[in-house]
Design a protein around this motif. Structure first.
Motif, PDB file in Angstrom:
ATOM      1  N   LEU A  12       3.401   5.636 -21.414  1.00 16.99           N
ATOM      2  CA  LEU A  12       3.978   4.403 -20.895  1.00 16.99           C
ATOM      3  C   LEU A  12       4.828   4.721 -19.671  1.00 16.99           C
ATOM      4  N   ALA A  13       4.443   4.187 -18.515  1.00 12.89           N
ATOM      5  CA  ALA A  13       5.195   4.340 -17.262  1.00 12.89           C
ATOM      6  C   ALA A  13       5.669   5.775 -17.026  1.00 12.89           C
ATOM      7  N   PRO A  14       4.744   6.750 -16.935  1.00 13.58           N
ATOM      8  CA  PRO A  14       5.172   8.137 -16.708  1.00 13.58           C
ATOM      9  C   PRO A  14       5.897   8.334 -15.382  1.00 13.58           C
ATOM     10  N   ALA A  15       5.609   7.490 -14.395  1.00 16.31           N
ATOM     11  CA  ALA A  15       6.332   7.593 -13.125  1.00 16.31           C
ATOM     12  C   ALA A  15       7.817   7.351 -13.334  1.00 16.31           C
ATOM     13  N   ASP A  16       8.139   6.422 -14.224  1.00 20.49           N
ATOM     14  CA  ASP A  16       9.557   6.141 -14.469  1.00 20.49           C
ATOM     15  C   ASP A  16      10.245   7.318 -15.132  1.00 20.49           C
ATOM     16  N   LYS A  17       9.575   7.929 -16.088  1.00 21.47           N
ATOM     17  CA  LYS A  17      10.174   9.080 -16.781  1.00 21.47           C
ATOM     18  C   LYS A  17      10.522  10.187 -15.783  1.00 21.47           C
ATOM     19  N   LYS A  18       9.614  10.416 -14.845  1.00 19.63           N
ATOM     20  CA  LYS A  18       9.816  11.466 -13.851  1.00 19.63           C
ATOM     21  C   LYS A  18      10.906  11.080 -12.850  1.00 19.63           C
ATOM     22  N   LEU A  19      10.878   9.829 -12.397  1.00 23.72           N
ATOM     23  CA  LEU A  19      11.845   9.363 -11.408  1.00 23.72           C
ATOM     24  C   LEU A  19      13.236   9.225 -12.020  1.00 23.72           C
ATOM     25  N   TYR A  20      13.304   8.825 -13.286  1.00 23.60           N
ATOM     26  CA  TYR A  20      14.597   8.670 -13.957  1.00 23.60           C
ATOM     27  C   TYR A  20      15.351   9.994 -13.971  1.00 23.60           C
TER      28      TYR A  20
ATOM     29  N   GLU B  15       0.827  -1.206   0.000  1.00 19.92           N
ATOM     30  CA  GLU B  15       0.000   0.000   0.000  1.00 19.92           C
ATOM     31  C   GLU B  15       0.867   1.266   0.000  1.00 19.92           C
ATOM     32  N   GLN B  16       1.950   1.256   0.764  1.00 17.98           N
ATOM     33  CA  GLN B  16       2.851   2.406   0.772  1.00 17.98           C
ATOM     34  C   GLN B  16       3.473   2.630  -0.603  1.00 17.98           C
ATOM     35  N   ILE B  17       3.900   1.538  -1.240  1.00 21.32           N
ATOM     36  CA  ILE B  17       4.517   1.651  -2.568  1.00 21.32           C
ATOM     37  C   ILE B  17       3.519   2.179  -3.586  1.00 21.32           C
ATOM     38  N   ASP B  18       2.321   1.590  -3.614  1.00 16.41           N
ATOM     39  CA  ASP B  18       1.304   2.043  -4.569  1.00 16.41           C
ATOM     40  C   ASP B  18       1.003   3.523  -4.377  1.00 16.41           C
ATOM     41  N   TRP B  19       0.878   3.931  -3.116  1.00 14.88           N
ATOM     42  CA  TRP B  19       0.522   5.332  -2.843  1.00 14.88           C
ATOM     43  C   TRP B  19       1.637   6.286  -3.232  1.00 14.88           C
ATOM     44  N   VAL B  20       2.873   5.989  -2.854  1.00 19.17           N
ATOM     45  CA  VAL B  20       3.940   6.954  -3.061  1.00 19.17           C
ATOM     46  C   VAL B  20       4.262   7.114  -4.551  1.00 19.17           C
ATOM     47  N   VAL B  21       4.209   6.035  -5.314  1.00 17.87           N
ATOM     48  CA  VAL B  21       4.470   6.143  -6.752  1.00 17.87           C
ATOM     49  C   VAL B  21       3.358   6.947  -7.433  1.00 17.87           C
ATOM     50  N   ASP B  22       2.127   6.642  -7.086  1.00 15.98           N
ATOM     51  CA  ASP B  22       1.000   7.381  -7.673  1.00 15.98           C
ATOM     52  C   ASP B  22       1.019   8.849  -7.253  1.00 15.98           C
ATOM     53  N   ALA B  23       1.267   9.098  -5.978  1.00 21.17           N
ATOM     54  CA  ALA B  23       1.253  10.479  -5.482  1.00 21.17           C
ATOM     55  C   ALA B  23       2.399  11.282  -6.084  1.00 21.17           C
ATOM     56  N   TYR B  24       3.541  10.662  -6.280  1.00 18.57           N
ATOM     57  CA  TYR B  24       4.661  11.357  -6.899  1.00 18.57           C
ATOM     58  C   TYR B  24       4.336  11.694  -8.354  1.00 18.57           C
ATOM     59  N   THR B  25       3.729  10.753  -9.065  1.00 14.99           N
ATOM     60  CA  THR B  25       3.374  10.983 -10.464  1.00 14.99           C
ATOM     61  C   THR B  25       2.400  12.150 -10.594  1.00 14.99           C
ATOM     62  N   ARG B  26       1.487  12.274  -9.616  1.00 14.66           N
ATOM     63  CA  ARG B  26       0.480  13.347  -9.648  1.00 14.66           C
ATOM     64  C   ARG B  26       0.991  14.663  -9.064  1.00 14.66           C
TER      65      ARG B  26
ATOM     66  N   GLU C 165      11.722  16.869  -3.624  1.00 13.70           N
ATOM     67  CA  GLU C 165      12.717  16.656  -2.562  1.00 13.70           C
ATOM     68  C   GLU C 165      12.362  15.455  -1.693  1.00 13.70           C
ATOM     69  N   GLN C 166      11.070  15.163  -1.570  1.00 13.51           N
ATOM     70  CA  GLN C 166      10.673  13.996  -0.790  1.00 13.51           C
ATOM     71  C   GLN C 166      11.001  12.701  -1.544  1.00 13.51           C
ATOM     72  N   MET C 167      10.723  12.668  -2.853  1.00 12.53           N
ATOM     73  CA  MET C 167      11.073  11.476  -3.622  1.00 12.53           C
ATOM     74  C   MET C 167      12.589  11.323  -3.725  1.00 12.53           C
ATOM     75  N   ALA C 168      13.317  12.442  -3.761  1.00 12.03           N
ATOM     76  CA  ALA C 168      14.777  12.366  -3.754  1.00 12.03           C
ATOM     77  C   ALA C 168      15.271  11.702  -2.480  1.00 12.03           C
ATOM     78  N   ALA C 169      14.662  12.055  -1.357  1.00 10.35           N
ATOM     79  CA  ALA C 169      15.048  11.446  -0.086  1.00 10.35           C
ATOM     80  C   ALA C 169      14.718   9.959  -0.068  1.00 10.35           C
ATOM     81  N   LEU C 170      13.557   9.590  -0.616  1.00 10.91           N
ATOM     82  CA  LEU C 170      13.176   8.177  -0.657  1.00 10.91           C
ATOM     83  C   LEU C 170      14.103   7.399  -1.597  1.00 10.91           C
TER      84      LEU C 170
END
Length: 424
Positions: free
Chosen positions: A158-166, A21-32, A38-43
């Motif tokens: 396609l996987a927009p979370a990856d594009k942002k996190l990359y 649940e934590q993983i699903d939430w944080v990836v979705d919330a980061y994408t949105r 800075e929080q995703m950088a820390a994670l």
């Protein structure tokens, strides 16, 4: 379910296991945009330092796939894809996709561009006059059904979370994390929708993973993610201590790939192309010898149709450089080493690669290797040939090559291109 980002960060920082649940939430919330950069950088740094177990990696990958769409292509043939972790002179996709298609499979190869010393498949193909990388989903499906192979840019969504996190990992020194590398690769590849995937995991100076054990760890993680998501996977660990083939760059690599498709080309490129094709066909359930198909010329015919379908002219002359500089052999003897990283950086400085994603590349830039380790050389005769449209870049390329090759009295021990195989 909603969480506080700081609690997710703290859990991983302290060595805990993130829940599904934590993983699903944080990836979705980061994408949105709910979770700040800075929080995703820390994670990401916490994951870099603390790692993830297999279950976390599989779930993280699934969450990134779920952040966007997943291709569903209506194709009559079995679909199978290949992904390389990147190297120097790695033009294998160019002969491989049409070869596997000529054997009866469909190859939906969504590729990328080069960054730094590793080349990009799209940059290479764009040296062909008229060829275009951007295709719609309908065009991809139509080409797969009519030709059997398509090499193009990834579609939006396609996987927009990856594009942002990359992009974030690139500027926060968290790139070298096996869980984040593996989930990045597999989220995009699984979203492509192919039923089988062969991974070419490079090991050596010109690769991201410098040692075989590091490459084996990444390969095992990639294969396990694929298995967890219902995609048949095999990984080959392949040598990237010296450049693949004799051409490094853009147009020069296309020319070498065409040589292979016409039944010639360097032995290492042919060997790896056939080895990967065999693994792809095995996953697709097709019993055909790719070496025979390659020798027959059928793969070249598919190549010509594939290039034509994307607006290119397979018979057109490729770009030639305005400046050529020859590096002579320093002594007579046998070339004992040719460092992949040194050659890759030199080609990059000549204009074949880019330092930032938005930088342009030169189609004609690159390096031709007149000798490979084990070849006899004569003092003063051409060893390397530097191609560029910016002659002022030649000194920097020569500086990158300093110490990058050696000539000795005896040939180095011969090793195969495939170092190991990792299966589920």
């Amino acid at each position: 379910m909603t969480f506080a980002a700081v609690d997710v960060i703290r859990a991983k920082r302290d060595g805990g296991r993130l829940s599904d649940e934590q993983i699903d939430w944080v990836v979705d919330a980061y994408t949105r945009g709910v979770v700040a950069e800075e929080q995703m950088a820390a994670l990401a740094m916490a994951i870099f330092l603390r790692g993830m177990d297999d279950g976390e990696i599989a779930r993280w990958t699934g969450a990134m796939i779920g952040s966007g769409s997943r291709l569903s292509l209506d194709v009559a043939r079995p679909t199978v894809d290949k992904h390389s972790t990147g190297g120097v002179g790695d033009k294998i996709t160019l002969p491989l996709a049409p070869l596997v298609a000529a054997c009866g499979a469909a190859v939906p190869q969504l590729s990328g561009r080069g960054l730094g010393h590793t080349g990009g498949t799209l940059d290479k193909l764009e040296s062909i006059p008229g060829w275009r990388a951007a295709l719609s989903l309908d065009e991809i499906a139509a080409q797969l059904n009519s030709v059997g192979a398509v090499v193009c840019a990834a579609t939006e969504g396609l996987a927009p979370a990856d594009k942002k996190l990359y992009a974030l990992r690139d500027v926060t020194s968290t790139v070298e994390s096996v869980p984040l590398i593996a989930s990045s690769i597999m989220s995009k590849k699984i979203a492509e929708g192919a039923s089988g995937l062969v991974l070419d995991v490079k090991a050596g100076s010109g690769a991201f993973m410098k040692t075989v054990p590091e490459a084996q760890l990444l390969a095992r993680t990639l294969v396990d993610i694929g298995t967890a998501h219902g995609v048949a996977c095999t990984a080959l660990i392949t040598d990237m201590s010296t450049p693949l083939g004799r051409a490094v760059g853009n147009a020069v690599e296309v020319a070498e790939a065409v040589e292979v498709l016409r039944g010639g080309g360097p032995a290492d490129v042919v060997s790896l192309t056939v080895a990967l094709a065999r693994e792809m066909l095995a996953l697709a359930g097709i019993s055909v010898d790719p070496a025979e198909v390659l020798a027959s010329g059928e793969a070249y015919e598919v190549w010509a149709r594939m290039i034509t379908a994307q607006g290119g002219d397979p018979s057109a002359s490729l770009p030639r450089p305005s400046s050529v500089h020859v590096v002579p052999a320093p002594a007579s003897g046998v070339l004992t080493s040719l460092d992949a990283y040194a050659v890759g950086v030199a080609a990059w400085r000549l204009g074949a690669g880019r330092a930032r994603k938005e930088d342009p590349v030169q189609a004609a830039a690159g390096i031709l290797c007149h000798a490979k380790p084990g070849d006899a050389v004569v003092a003063g005769e051409p060893l390397l040939e530097l191609h560029t449209d910016t002659p002022e870049a030649i000194p920097a390329a020569l500086a990158a090559l300093e110490g990058g090759f050696e000539v000795g009295a005896e040939a180095p021990a011969a090793t195969g291109i495939v170092l190991d195989t990792v299966r589920p």
